[in-house]
Design an enzyme around this catalytic site. Structure first.
Site, short mmCIF file in Angstrom:
data_model
loop_
_atom_site.label_atom_id
_atom_site.label_comp_id
_atom_site.label_asym_id
_atom_site.label_seq_id
_atom_site.Cartn_x
_atom_site.Cartn_y
_atom_site.Cartn_z
N ASP A 168 30.04 -21.86 53.66
CA ASP A 168 31.14 -22.44 52.77
C ASP A 168 30.60 -22.77 51.33
O ASP A 168 29.49 -23.80 52.07
CB ASP A 168 33.01 -22.23 52.81
CG ASP A 168 33.15 -21.38 51.16
OD1 ASP A 168 32.93 -20.76 51.41
OD2 ASP A 168 34.38 -22.80 50.58
N SER A 169 30.83 -22.19 50.19
CA SER A 169 30.32 -23.69 48.75
C SER A 169 31.23 -24.35 49.62
O SER A 169 31.07 -25.78 48.14
CB SER A 169 30.66 -22.48 47.70
OG SER A 169 32.11 -22.44 47.29
N CYS A 210 32.37 -17.05 52.63
CA CYS A 210 32.16 -17.32 51.27
C CYS A 210 32.46 -15.92 50.74
O CYS A 210 30.93 -15.19 51.13
CB CYS A 210 31.52 -18.96 50.94
SG CYS A 210 31.26 -17.93 49.61
N GLU A 262 39.41 -26.97 45.42
CA GLU A 262 38.25 -28.43 45.76
C GLU A 262 38.66 -29.71 45.38
O GLU A 262 38.00 -30.02 46.11
CB GLU A 262 36.56 -28.13 45.01
CG GLU A 262 36.11 -27.05 45.47
CD GLU A 262 35.63 -26.96 47.42
OE1 GLU A 262 35.28 -28.17 47.45
OE2 GLU A 262 35.39 -26.40 48.20
N CYS A 283 38.36 -14.43 47.66
CA CYS A 283 37.55 -15.42 47.99
C CYS A 283 38.94 -16.71 48.91
O CYS A 283 39.93 -16.58 48.81
CB CYS A 283 37.52 -16.46 46.90
SG CYS A 283 37.47 -18.22 46.50
N HIS A 304 38.65 -19.54 49.02
CA HIS A 304 39.66 -20.11 48.90
C HIS A 304 40.90 -20.39 48.33
O HIS A 304 41.95 -21.05 48.10
CB HIS A 304 39.14 -21.33 47.59
CG HIS A 304 37.90 -22.15 47.20
ND1 HIS A 304 36.77 -21.96 47.62
CD2 HIS A 304 38.10 -23.38 47.72
CE1 HIS A 304 35.81 -22.70 48.05
NE2 HIS A 304 36.08 -23.47 48.50
N1 DGL Z 1 35.25 -19.55 49.13
C1 DGL Z 1 34.28 -19.25 47.82
C2 DGL Z 1 34.33 -16.85 47.81
O1 DGL Z 1 34.82 -17.31 48.60
C3 DGL Z 1 34.01 -19.58 46.59
C4 DGL Z 1 33.11 -19.68 46.09
C5 DGL Z 1 33.08 -20.26 44.54
O2 DGL Z 1 32.43 -21.81 45.01
O3 DGL Z 1 32.95 -20.49 43.99
O4 DGL Z 1 33.42 -17.21 47.14
#
Ligand code: DGL
Length: 273
Positions: free
Chosen positions: A10-11, A73, A152, A184, A186
């Protein structure tokens, strides 16, 4: 082969919402997780950059000889899943198809809202996946670029985060829909606030959690499921702060001593910052 780990990327910390479901539903599977918090959010980044970062994270996971990769992600799934899937000879799973399938099932009015990052919403991948299953579905896409930074920095459940959620969801205020995709990984960390804002008549779909059913099915299909006698030792890697990752992992997965290590994946050039 069965004892090998499943790799997740993931990011940042968002993919932990997928990991939580894996620990619950597939407790014998070993997890290797890499979160690229140093370069999050991915949402506002250009497509070719997200694709390049996704490949770097994939290559990192391949060094552990993983038996499957889960792109935990949505932003990376939207722009990289097909090319990663095509080039690897192990199963690669993204989060958009499972989330879309669950939303179609949950919506009796065929009106579905989709929240996501700028990258995910601009890609149109949710719309495509939903319409491929039901061409008559109405899709209401909404980018919420302020959500990932809140998660984050571990600022969920603050008065400020509640305000941001309420304001970001204003464009949906007078719209008709009965299912909403948290597009997303997150966003499930803001689930309560999102549910309060949109009301309890709307079913929230956690795209990441839905993905675990696909992972489970593929493990069975390819005969890759690990033996119940194995107690896996998970490994977590972050390109960002270990302390922050640990705090969020404890809040989301429960307090315990975890193997979390810092790694450098690729330095950001000035123009990429
Ligand atoms: N968890 C990522 C997603 O599902 C977040 C992306 C981001 O870092 O903007 O899109």
């Amino acid at each position: 082969m069965k004892e090998k780990a499943i790799g997740f990327f993931d990011s940042g910390v968002g993919g932990l919402t997928v990991v939580r479901e894996v620990i619950k539903q597939l407790p014998h599977e070993k997890i290797i997780y890499i979160g690229d918090s140093a370069r999050a959010p991915y949402g506002p980044r250009p497509v070719d950059q997200v694709q390049a970062f996704s490949w770097q994270l994939t290559e990192f996971l391949l060094k552990f000889d993983v038996k499957m990769i889960v792109i935990a992600c949505n932003t990376a799934t939207a722009v990289s899943l097909s090319s990663i899937k095509e080039k690897l000879n192990i199963p690669v799973v993204g989060v958009i198809t499972p989330g879309s399938r669950a939303a179609i099932k949950a919506s009796s009015e065929n009106k579905i809202a989709v929240l996501g990052t700028l990258g995910t919403i601009h890609s149109g991948e949710y719309e495509k996946a939903l319409k491929a299953r039901n061409p008559f579905v109405d899709v209401l896409p909404l980018a919420c670029p302020k959500f990932v930074p809140i998660v984050e920095s571990n600022e969920v459940n603050t008065p400020n985060s509640k305000k941001i959620v309420r304001e970001s969801l204003k464009p949906l205020q007078w719209k008709q829909y009965d299912a909403l995709i948290l597009g997303c990984t997150h966003y499930p960390l803001l689930r309560n606030q999102i549910q309060q804002t949109v009301g309890h008549s709307v079913t929230l779909i956690d795209s990441g959690a839905e993905t675990v059913s696909d992972v489970s099915m593929l493990l069975d299909y390819f005969e890759l499921a690990n033996s119940p006698s194995i107690e896996p030792k998970h490994e977590f890697y972050t390109t960002g702060s270990v302390a922050m990752f640990e705090q969020i992992a404890n809040a989301w997965l429960g307090e315990e001593k975890r193997n979390i290590q810092h790694v450098n994946i690729g330095e950001l050039k000035d123009e990429e910052k």
